[in-house]
Scaffold this motif. Structure first.
Motif, PDB file in Angstrom:
ATOM      1  N   THR A  13       0.839  -1.210   0.000  1.00 39.22           N
ATOM      2  CA  THR A  13       0.000   0.000   0.000  1.00 39.22           C
ATOM      3  C   THR A  13       0.869   1.255   0.000  1.00 39.22           C
ATOM      4  N   GLY A  14       2.110   1.143  -0.490  1.00 45.55           N
ATOM      5  CA  GLY A  14       3.027   2.288  -0.508  1.00 45.55           C
ATOM      6  C   GLY A  14       2.755   3.200  -1.693  1.00 45.55           C
ATOM      7  N   ALA A  15       3.811   3.860  -2.148  1.00 44.83           N
ATOM      8  CA  ALA A  15       3.655   4.809  -3.256  1.00 44.83           C
ATOM      9  C   ALA A  15       3.031   4.112  -4.466  1.00 44.83           C
ATOM     10  N   ARG A 107      13.090  -1.387   5.646  1.00 46.65           N
ATOM     11  CA  ARG A 107      11.717  -1.632   5.201  1.00 46.65           C
ATOM     12  C   ARG A 107      10.705  -1.062   6.194  1.00 46.65           C
ATOM     13  N   CYS A 108       9.738  -0.320   5.679  1.00 51.07           N
ATOM     14  CA  CYS A 108       8.622   0.136   6.511  1.00 51.07           C
ATOM     15  C   CYS A 108       7.453  -0.775   6.186  1.00 51.07           C
ATOM     16  N   LYS A 109       6.971  -1.493   7.170  1.00 49.83           N
ATOM     17  CA  LYS A 109       5.902  -2.457   6.877  1.00 49.83           C
ATOM     18  C   LYS A 109       4.508  -1.882   7.151  1.00 49.83           C
ATOM     19  N   THR A 111       1.136   0.513   6.676  1.00 49.64           N
ATOM     20  CA  THR A 111       0.450   0.957   5.467  1.00 49.64           C
ATOM     21  C   THR A 111       1.079   2.281   5.002  1.00 49.64           C
ATOM     22  N   GLY A 112       1.179   2.444   3.718  1.00 51.69           N
ATOM     23  CA  GLY A 112       1.799   3.665   3.166  1.00 51.69           C
ATOM     24  C   GLY A 112       3.286   3.491   2.903  1.00 51.69           C
ATOM     25  N   GLY A 113       3.919   2.547   3.618  1.00 52.76           N
ATOM     26  CA  GLY A 113       5.320   2.225   3.349  1.00 52.76           C
ATOM     27  C   GLY A 113       6.267   3.391   3.590  1.00 52.76           C
ATOM     28  N   LYS A 114       7.358   3.377   2.839  1.00 54.62           N
ATOM     29  CA  LYS A 114       8.447   4.329   3.103  1.00 54.62           C
ATOM     30  C   LYS A 114       8.061   5.773   2.794  1.00 54.62           C
ATOM     31  N   ALA A 115       7.056   5.964   1.936  1.00 54.54           N
ATOM     32  CA  ALA A 115       6.697   7.344   1.586  1.00 54.54           C
ATOM     33  C   ALA A 115       6.012   8.073   2.750  1.00 54.54           C
ATOM     34  N   ASN A 116       5.814   7.402   3.877  1.00 54.40           N
ATOM     35  CA  ASN A 116       5.410   8.139   5.082  1.00 54.40           C
ATOM     36  C   ASN A 116       6.545   9.002   5.610  1.00 54.40           C
ATOM     37  N   PHE A 117       7.772   8.635   5.235  1.00 50.96           N
ATOM     38  CA  PHE A 117       8.953   9.274   5.845  1.00 50.96           C
ATOM     39  C   PHE A 117       9.947   9.767   4.792  1.00 50.96           C
ATOM     40  N   TRP A 118       9.533   9.858   3.557  1.00 53.52           N
ATOM     41  CA  TRP A 118      10.500  10.066   2.472  1.00 53.52           C
ATOM     42  C   TRP A 118      10.976  11.508   2.391  1.00 53.52           C
ATOM     43  N   ALA A 257      -0.579  -8.889   7.069  1.00 54.35           N
ATOM     44  CA  ALA A 257      -0.729 -10.038   6.170  1.00 54.35           C
ATOM     45  C   ALA A 257       0.470 -10.055   5.219  1.00 54.35           C
ATOM     46  N   LEU A 258       1.352 -11.007   5.431  1.00 48.51           N
ATOM     47  CA  LEU A 258       2.613 -11.068   4.683  1.00 48.51           C
ATOM     48  C   LEU A 258       2.459 -12.025   3.494  1.00 48.51           C
ATOM     49  N   VAL A 259       2.393 -11.445   2.310  1.00 46.50           N
ATOM     50  CA  VAL A 259       2.190 -12.292   1.120  1.00 46.50           C
ATOM     51  C   VAL A 259       3.445 -13.107   0.856  1.00 46.50           C
ATOM     52  N   ALA A 294       3.208  -4.730  -5.689  1.00 44.24           N
ATOM     53  CA  ALA A 294       3.783  -3.400  -5.444  1.00 44.24           C
ATOM     54  C   ALA A 294       4.350  -3.400  -4.029  1.00 44.24           C
ATOM     55  N   ALA A 295       5.136  -4.427  -3.752  1.00 42.47           N
ATOM     56  CA  ALA A 295       5.621  -4.645  -2.386  1.00 42.47           C
ATOM     57  C   ALA A 295       6.946  -3.941  -2.149  1.00 42.47           C
ATOM     58  N   SER A 296       7.368  -3.111  -3.088  1.00 42.03           N
ATOM     59  CA  SER A 296       8.640  -2.409  -3.214  1.00 42.03           C
ATOM     60  C   SER A 296       9.595  -3.311  -3.978  1.00 42.03           C
ATOM     61  N   CYS A 297      10.533  -2.673  -4.632  1.00 42.25           N
ATOM     62  CA  CYS A 297      11.355  -3.307  -5.658  1.00 42.25           C
ATOM     63  C   CYS A 297      11.787  -4.742  -5.320  1.00 42.25           C
ATOM     64  N   VAL A 298      12.599  -4.905  -4.306  1.00 32.28           N
ATOM     65  CA  VAL A 298      13.190  -6.224  -4.056  1.00 32.28           C
ATOM     66  C   VAL A 298      12.157  -7.210  -3.509  1.00 32.28           C
ATOM     67  N   GLU A 299      11.210  -6.713  -2.703  1.00 32.77           N
ATOM     68  CA  GLU A 299      10.228  -7.636  -2.125  1.00 32.77           C
ATOM     69  C   GLU A 299       9.302  -8.199  -3.204  1.00 32.77           C
ATOM     70  N   THR A 300       9.034  -7.420  -4.240  1.00 36.43           N
ATOM     71  CA  THR A 300       8.224  -7.946  -5.350  1.00 36.43           C
ATOM     72  C   THR A 300       8.948  -9.125  -6.007  1.00 36.43           C
ATOM     73  N   PRO A 541       8.152   8.942 -10.310  1.00 36.28           N
ATOM     74  CA  PRO A 541       7.999   8.050 -11.471  1.00 36.28           C
ATOM     75  C   PRO A 541       7.263   6.740 -11.153  1.00 36.28           C
ATOM     76  N   ILE A 542       7.460   6.176  -9.957  1.00 37.25           N
ATOM     77  CA  ILE A 542       6.691   4.958  -9.606  1.00 37.25           C
ATOM     78  C   ILE A 542       5.196   5.273  -9.708  1.00 37.25           C
ATOM     79  N   ILE A 543       4.818   6.442  -9.168  1.00 34.32           N
ATOM     80  CA  ILE A 543       3.397   6.814  -9.150  1.00 34.32           C
ATOM     81  C   ILE A 543       2.890   7.055 -10.577  1.00 34.32           C
TER      82      ILE A 543
HETATM   83  C1  LIG Z   1      14.115   8.633   4.727  1.00 33.22           C
HETATM   84  C2  LIG Z   1      13.717   8.378   3.291  1.00 33.22           C
HETATM   85  C3  LIG Z   1      13.966   9.350   2.324  1.00 33.22           C
HETATM   86  C4  LIG Z   1      13.572   9.132   1.007  1.00 33.22           C
HETATM   87  N1  LIG Z   1      13.698  10.155   0.100  1.00 33.22           N
HETATM   88  C5  LIG Z   1      13.173  10.033  -1.132  1.00 33.22           C
HETATM   89  C6  LIG Z   1      13.112  11.148  -2.011  1.00 33.22           C
HETATM   90  O1  LIG Z   1      13.504  12.256  -1.679  1.00 33.22           O
HETATM   91  N2  LIG Z   1      12.573  10.961  -3.231  1.00 33.22           N
HETATM   92  C7  LIG Z   1      12.118   9.750  -3.649  1.00 33.22           C
HETATM   93  O2  LIG Z   1      11.652   9.652  -4.788  1.00 33.22           O
HETATM   94  N3  LIG Z   1      12.150   8.685  -2.834  1.00 33.22           N
HETATM   95  C8  LIG Z   1      12.654   8.794  -1.586  1.00 33.22           C
HETATM   96  N4  LIG Z   1      12.645   7.718  -0.727  1.00 33.22           N
HETATM   97  C9  LIG Z   1      12.258   6.410  -1.243  1.00 33.22           C
HETATM   98  C10 LIG Z   1      10.743   6.257  -1.331  1.00 33.22           C
HETATM   99  O3  LIG Z   1      10.194   6.314  -0.065  1.00 33.22           O
HETATM  100  C11 LIG Z   1      10.438   4.951  -2.048  1.00 33.22           C
HETATM  101  O4  LIG Z   1      10.922   5.037  -3.373  1.00 33.22           O
HETATM  102  C12 LIG Z   1       8.967   4.669  -2.161  1.00 33.22           C
HETATM  103  O5  LIG Z   1       8.320   4.863  -0.945  1.00 33.22           O
HETATM  104  C13 LIG Z   1       8.784   3.251  -2.662  1.00 33.22           C
HETATM  105  O6  LIG Z   1       7.419   2.964  -2.728  1.00 33.22           O
HETATM  106  P1  LIG Z   1       6.935   1.475  -2.905  1.00 33.22           P
HETATM  107  O7  LIG Z   1       5.438   1.504  -2.884  1.00 33.22           O
HETATM  108  O8  LIG Z   1       7.582   0.862  -4.089  1.00 33.22           O
HETATM  109  O9  LIG Z   1       7.528   0.667  -1.656  1.00 33.22           O
HETATM  110  P2  LIG Z   1       7.269   0.829  -0.094  1.00 33.22           P
HETATM  111  O10 LIG Z   1       7.072   2.218   0.281  1.00 33.22           O
HETATM  112  O11 LIG Z   1       8.331   0.060   0.579  1.00 33.22           O
HETATM  113  O12 LIG Z   1       5.875   0.097   0.115  1.00 33.22           O
HETATM  114  C14 LIG Z   1       5.764  -1.285   0.017  1.00 33.22           C
HETATM  115  C15 LIG Z   1       4.547  -1.731   0.793  1.00 33.22           C
HETATM  116  O13 LIG Z   1       4.404  -3.125   0.586  1.00 33.22           O
HETATM  117  C16 LIG Z   1       4.184  -3.776   1.798  1.00 33.22           C
HETATM  118  N5  LIG Z   1       4.783  -5.110   1.686  1.00 33.22           N
HETATM  119  C17 LIG Z   1       6.097  -5.407   1.552  1.00 33.22           C
HETATM  120  N6  LIG Z   1       6.257  -6.731   1.473  1.00 33.22           N
HETATM  121  C18 LIG Z   1       5.024  -7.287   1.533  1.00 33.22           C
HETATM  122  C19 LIG Z   1       4.537  -8.620   1.519  1.00 33.22           C
HETATM  123  N7  LIG Z   1       5.351  -9.669   1.377  1.00 33.22           N
HETATM  124  N8  LIG Z   1       3.204  -8.812   1.666  1.00 33.22           N
HETATM  125  C20 LIG Z   1       2.361  -7.765   1.815  1.00 33.22           C
HETATM  126  N9  LIG Z   1       2.773  -6.484   1.820  1.00 33.22           N
HETATM  127  C21 LIG Z   1       4.079  -6.252   1.671  1.00 33.22           C
HETATM  128  C22 LIG Z   1       4.844  -2.921   2.857  1.00 33.22           C
HETATM  129  O14 LIG Z   1       4.188  -3.072   4.076  1.00 33.22           O
HETATM  130  C23 LIG Z   1       4.689  -1.511   2.290  1.00 33.22           C
HETATM  131  O15 LIG Z   1       3.517  -0.926   2.758  1.00 33.22           O
HETATM  132  C24 LIG Z   1      12.999   7.887   0.615  1.00 33.22           C
HETATM  133  C25 LIG Z   1      12.739   6.918   1.590  1.00 33.22           C
HETATM  134  C26 LIG Z   1      13.064   7.156   2.926  1.00 33.22           C
HETATM  135  C27 LIG Z   1      12.706   6.129   3.961  1.00 33.22           C
END
Ligand SMILES: Cc1cc2nc3c(=O)[nH]c(=O)nc-3n(C[C@H](O)[C@H](O)[C@H](O)COP(=O)(O)OP(=O)(O)OC[C@H]3O[C@@H](n4cnc5c(N)ncnc54)[C@H](O)[C@@H]3O)c2cc1C
Ligand code: SF4
Length: 565
Positions: A13-15, A107-109, A111-118, A257-259, A294-300, A541-543
């Motif tokens: 549920t991240g970006a 890894r931020c697990k 909801t919302g993932g790492k973009a809560n803190f980006w 719920a860990l897929v 969309a579990a983030s790059c490596v987790e996918t 770009p992901i969005i």
């Molecule tokens: C401090 C910090 C600074 C950053 N600065 C920038 C910046 O300036 N600009 C920028 O573009 N990016 C930045 N980033 C990176 C950015 O946050 C990530 O590129 C982006 O959030 C990735 O989104 P995502 O949805 O691919 O992955 P994530 O945000 O990691 O979301 C993945 C989601 O999938 C869930 N998930 C993972 N594995 C499983 C599974 N097995 N089963 C079910 N759910 C799963 C997780 O709980 C999470 O909610 C930064 C990140 C941090 C932490």
């Protein structure tokens, strides 16, 4: 009772995943979003607007909080006492590093993932990035060009709210912007110095709201962004996409719920996913017409490599053998830090925007000729400084006791530090695979990293150190030093490439729409599809690519492509 079949399951549920949920729910599809950790609730989880002396552990968090956890390493910046919450970050699921690899996987697990803190830096990619392989002969071109993706960048920017200016630079296409973040004194001094030696210093593209936007309030510059925003004044799924998807009533959100794998039918097509319920440790199956990872790059890639079946013996949709390959990252590190003596003695101004990517130095190398420098492609630099709440220069000056404290105060408005953002090139020796020996505490085979910095990015690192020496001289600054070595791989959180997209099914995992070549009802919406990194960050770009994939998928739904018996 027959189990419910959703139109779409979205894993993450991240970006990326948040965007997919929003777009598909608003289009009227039934969506089941599955997230590995708990729901993030800002009012409960963020401890903002407090002084460190008000926090029990002075901001560092409970030293025993990782006791008994499978993955012990704490995460810098974002995982602090300010955003500790209950289990927002992944420490249950361990990973492996191959021989000689030191990958740092934060890894931020929640909801919302790492973009809560980006960091919110949100520049567009251009043809100099998409067609880089044509220009210098390394890696693969992207299967899209700027003309095709540009309207989707606009759509993403308009939704997120990105503050910047029009700059007319070849490496850095302009977009649709809110007014830029106001500059600080240091920015004008740095810009003047940079101009003298022909380097750009410009407002960054920052997804932080300088004015109220789409029902979200303007930023009040409290400077707490890396700990999460409690009013939603920068783009995050928690404040944007998740509430939008929920408002449609088409969303079912499963948390904790860990897929672990994608389920397939008799024809090898996706029919749903199996997840582990963290509370009960039971495996549960959910079904859908389409699965989006969309579990983030490596987790996918991890989920796909673990999705083995009679049809897909090396992982789902891996007939190309490219799944897990081409792992890339941004080399991070400080090529120079020091202070501006002209500001000594000035009062500390509570500008409180020190936590924002206010300005940056977009790529200036190899623009006219792709081989002007000893390295190919190019890097960008962010320069931080200003009067943040906490004096970041505490570990850059020496001393002890009262004298040390006096010096911290004396230098307060003056320190600045550079951060390089240099893309690695795809390499056959940089990849992820499944560790044949190790399983995590849920019995899931662990992912294993294999990665070393390459010569090209190390040449950029050396180049940036020289450039920062030149810049400090030009702006009348004094250097305190530079990092001896780049940060550990993984630090940037901008990893790309383990499920790359392309036109040829023999050399790529998905087509240009992020639909896997082998399994037409399996899509990917994160940075794993990007064949190579650029000098810019990945999230906007992901969005944009996720929005485009959803548009294509909706077309496929209306054409009946996803109908199955
Ligand atoms: C401090 C910090 C600074 C950053 N600065 C920038 C910046 O300036 N600009 C920028 O573009 N990016 C930045 N980033 C990176 C950015 O946050 C990530 O590129 C982006 O959030 C990735 O989104 P995502 O949805 O691919 O992955 P994530 O945000 O990691 O979301 C993945 C989601 O999938 C869930 N998930 C993972 N594995 C499983 C599974 N097995 N089963 C079910 N759910 C799963 C997780 O709980 C999470 O909610 C930064 C990140 C941090 C932490
Ligand atoms: S500085 Fe602005 S965006 Fe950052 S946390 Fe404060 S209000 Fe939110």
């Amino acid at each position: 009772m027959p189990a419910r079949t959703f139109d779409v399951i979205v894993v993450g549920t991240g970006a990326g995943g948040g965007t997919v949920m929003k777009v598909l729910c608003e289009a009227g599809l039934s969506v089941c979003a599955i997230n590995s950790g708990p729901r993030l609730e800002p009012a409960k989880h963020y401890q903002l607007h407090r002084q460190v002396y008000d926090l029990k552990y002075r901001g560092f968090g409970d030293p025993m909080r990782l006791k008994g956890k499978a993955h012990q390493e704490p995460y810098s910046v974002e995982e602090s006492e300010y955003s500790e919450g209950k289990d927002l970050f992944e420490h249950d699921v361990a990973y492996s590093n191959g021989p000689g690899t030191d990958w740092y996987w934060k890894r931020c697990k929640a909801t919302g993932g790492k973009a809560n803190f980006w960091g919110r830096s949100s520049a567009r990619y251009g043809d100099i990035d998409f067609k880089a392989a044509d220009l210098d002969g390394f890696g693969e071109n992207w299967p899209v060009d700027y003309a095709e993706i540009s309207p989707w960048f606009s759509k993403a920017e308009r939704y997120m709210g990105v503050a910047s200016t029009v700059q007319n630079r070849p490496s850095n296409p302009d977009g649709e912007y809110l007014p830029p973040i106001p500059w600080r004194c240091i920015d004008y001094i740095i810009q003047k110095g940079a101009e003298k030696i022909g380097l750009p210093y410009l407002p960054d593209r920052c997804a932080q709201l300088t004015v109220a936007h789409n029902g979200h309030p303007a930023c009040h510059y409290c400077g707490n962004c890396s700990r999460g925003c409690d009013v939603g004044a920068f783009f995050s799924p928690t404040w944007f996409t998740i509430p939008d998807a929920e408002a449609t009533k088409n969303l079912t959100l499963l948390t904790n719920a860990l897929v672990r794998r994608v389920l397939v039918d008799d024809a090898g097509m996706a029919k749903g996913v199996a997840y582990v319920d963290r509370a009960t440790r039971q495996e549960v199956e959910v079904y859908s017409k389409v699965v989006v990872l969309a579990a983030s790059c490596v987790e996918t890639a991890h989920i796909m490599l673990n999705s083995k079946s009679r049809h897909w013996p090396t992982g789902i949709a891996n007939s190309s053998g490219q799944l897990g390959r081409n792992l890339c990252d941004h080399l991070y590190g400080s090529p120079g830090y020091g202070y501006l003596p002209q500001l000594l003695g000035q009062p500390a101004t509570p500008d409180s925007i020190a936590d924002s990517t206010v300005a940056w130095m977009p790529r200036w190398q190899n623009l006219k000729n792709p081989r002007e420098e000893k390295f190919v492609r190019g890097y960008s630099v962010y320069i931080g400084g200003g009067c943040g709440e906490f004096p970041g220069h505490y570990n850059q000056i020496e001393g002890f006791g009262a004298e040390y404290k006096r010096n911290i105060k004396r230098y307060y408005p003056t320190p600045i530090g550079a951060l390089i953002q240099a893309p690695s090139l795809p390499s056959p020796t940089n990849y992820v695979d499944i560790d044949p020996e190790k399983k995590d505490i849920f019995g899931i085979p662990q992912i294993r990293f294999h990665f070393q910095w390459g010569q090209n990015e190390l040449l950029m690192w050396e180049h940036s150190k020289q450039m920062m020496m030149d810049l400090f001289k030009a702006m009348g600054g004094e250097m305190w030093g530079a990092d001896d070595e780049p940060n550990r791989p993984g630090t940037s959180l901008h990893e790309t490439g383990v499920c790359r997209f392309g036109s040829d099914p023999k050399t790529s995992v998905t087509n240009k729409w992020a639909q896997t070549h082998d399994v037409p009802n399996l899509y990917i919406c994160d940075a794993s599809i990007f064949p190579s990194p650029t000098d810019k960050t990945t999230t906007m770009p992901i969005i944009a690519f996720a929005m485009r994939t959803c548009d294509y998928m909706l077309g496929n739904f209306s054409k009946g492509v996803h109908d199955r018996a």
